[in-house]
Every structure is written in C-alpha cells, then in structure tokens.
Design a protein around this motif. Structure first.
Motif, mmCIF file in Angstrom:
data_model
loop_
_atom_site.group_PDB
_atom_site.id
_atom_site.type_symbol
_atom_site.label_atom_id
_atom_site.label_comp_id
_atom_site.label_asym_id
_atom_site.label_seq_id
_atom_site.Cartn_x
_atom_site.Cartn_y
_atom_site.Cartn_z
ATOM 1 N N THR A 284 1.075 -1.199 0.113
ATOM 2 C CA THR A 284 0.070 -0.098 0.066
ATOM 3 C C THR A 284 0.803 1.317 -0.072
ATOM 4 O OG1 THR A 284 -0.192 0.187 2.432
ATOM 5 C CG2 THR A 284 -1.865 -1.428 1.221
ATOM 6 N N ARG A 285 0.265 2.377 -0.253
ATOM 7 C CA ARG A 285 0.826 3.722 -0.171
ATOM 8 C C ARG A 285 1.446 3.883 1.212
ATOM 9 N NH1 ARG A 285 -3.323 8.063 -0.386
ATOM 10 N NH2 ARG A 285 -2.038 9.752 0.471
ATOM 11 N N ASP B 43 3.254 10.513 -3.118
ATOM 12 C CA ASP B 43 2.295 10.803 -4.098
ATOM 13 C C ASP B 43 2.941 11.735 -5.178
ATOM 14 O OD1 ASP B 43 0.199 9.826 -2.868
ATOM 15 O OD2 ASP B 43 -0.293 11.547 -1.588
ATOM 16 N N LYS C 69 2.100 3.387 -10.181
ATOM 17 C CA LYS C 69 1.185 2.755 -9.352
ATOM 18 C C LYS C 69 0.313 1.982 -9.988
ATOM 19 C CE LYS C 69 -2.148 6.544 -9.874
ATOM 20 N NZ LYS C 69 -3.036 7.762 -9.524
ATOM 21 N N TYR C 70 -0.527 1.265 -9.282
ATOM 22 C CA TYR C 70 -1.203 0.098 -9.903
ATOM 23 C C TYR C 70 -2.743 0.286 -9.234
ATOM 24 C CZ TYR C 70 3.114 -1.806 -11.942
ATOM 25 O OH TYR C 70 4.060 -1.781 -12.563
ATOM 26 N N LYS C 71 -3.738 0.616 -10.068
ATOM 27 C CA LYS C 71 -5.168 0.621 -9.508
ATOM 28 C C LYS C 71 -5.911 -0.613 -9.511
ATOM 29 C CE LYS C 71 -7.050 4.243 -8.631
ATOM 30 N NZ LYS C 71 -7.289 4.757 -7.188
ATOM 31 N N PHE C 72 -6.467 -1.206 -8.387
ATOM 32 C CA PHE C 72 -7.305 -2.416 -8.367
ATOM 33 C C PHE C 72 -8.480 -1.729 -7.589
ATOM 34 C CE2 PHE C 72 -2.942 -3.934 -8.183
ATOM 35 C CZ PHE C 72 -2.867 -4.834 -9.325
ATOM 36 N N ARG D 188 -10.869 0.773 -6.125
ATOM 37 C CA ARG D 188 -10.614 1.664 -5.433
ATOM 38 C C ARG D 188 -9.117 1.976 -4.797
ATOM 39 N NH1 ARG D 188 -15.292 3.471 -1.773
ATOM 40 N NH2 ARG D 188 -14.141 5.231 -1.428
ATOM 41 N N LYS D 189 -8.484 0.695 -4.937
ATOM 42 C CA LYS D 189 -7.234 0.800 -4.105
ATOM 43 C C LYS D 189 -6.141 1.065 -4.817
ATOM 44 C CE LYS D 189 -5.876 -2.198 -0.321
ATOM 45 N NZ LYS D 189 -6.107 -1.411 0.652
ATOM 46 N N THR D 190 -5.124 1.673 -4.546
ATOM 47 C CA THR D 190 -3.917 1.955 -5.142
ATOM 48 C C THR D 190 -2.910 1.449 -4.593
ATOM 49 O OG1 THR D 190 -4.756 4.298 -5.751
ATOM 50 C CG2 THR D 190 -2.256 3.873 -5.632
#
Length: 112
Positions: free
Chosen positions: A15-16, A32, A42-45, A47-49
């Motif tokens: 996670t971030r 960020d 970054k990879y989006k799944f 709503r999760k980054t």
C-alpha cells in the motif's frame, strides 16, 4: 500488513502507507509526489492504489531522486534521511570537549 500477492510475474504489492513509512521512510505526500513526477508507478485495483515492492525498492536504491524543492542547475542528488551523513568523529569529539569545558567553567563560576 495488507500485502497482496498476485500469481504471475508481477510480484508483491504494497500500500501507499507501507511504501512511505516502512520502505521509503518519508511522508505519504512524498510518495504522491513521486507518482505525479512519474518516478514511482502505481497500480489501481478498483478503488485501491498499490505499488510493486520491486519498484519501491528500486527507488530506495536510486540516488538521483528528483529534487523539486530547490532551483539551480548544480543540484546534488537527494538521498533522504536514511543516508544523511553524520558529523565526522573528530568534529563530534571537539564539540563534546567544548561543551564540557563550558559547563565546567559555569559550574566553577557559580560556586565561587
């Protein structure tokens, strides 16, 4: 923490917050900024980054992280808190001796 392991060649995702606090030891806003500058993908799944652990570790090893805070053409590479150099031992010893002498002189002046 909340590690996600996908099968295949992608690798482990983090996670971030994990990227910032555990691996990069910086503020989440810095992560960020790295994403905005294109330094960290970054990879989006949904709503999760998430970030590939491999990409974050490459960023830790890199010495040429962009310095967006200062201007000028002769900038030194930013390296973060973990790689900041401490004072040389001789200078530390000198500072310690000077402080000890000052405290001794003050002690003597107060008691006579």
């Amino acid at each position: 923490m909340h590690d996600i392991q996908l099968s295949g060649s992608m690798g482990r995702f983090i996670t971030r917050i994990e990227a910032a606090e555990i691996y990069l030891r910086c503020h989440v806003a810095t992560v960020d900024r790295y994403v905005a500058e294109g330094v960290l993908p970054k990879y989006k799944f949904g709503r999760k980054t998430l970030f590939l652990l491999e990409d974050v570790l490459k960023l830790v090893i890199r010495a040429d992280v962009p310095d967006t805070g200062s201007s000028g053409s002769s900038r030194l590479p930013r390296r973060g808190r973990a790689s900041s150099q401490a004072l040389p031992v001789v200078l530390e010893t000198l500072v310690f001796v000077v402080m000890a002498v000052v405290l001794l002189v003050r002690f003597i002046m107060l008691h006579y």
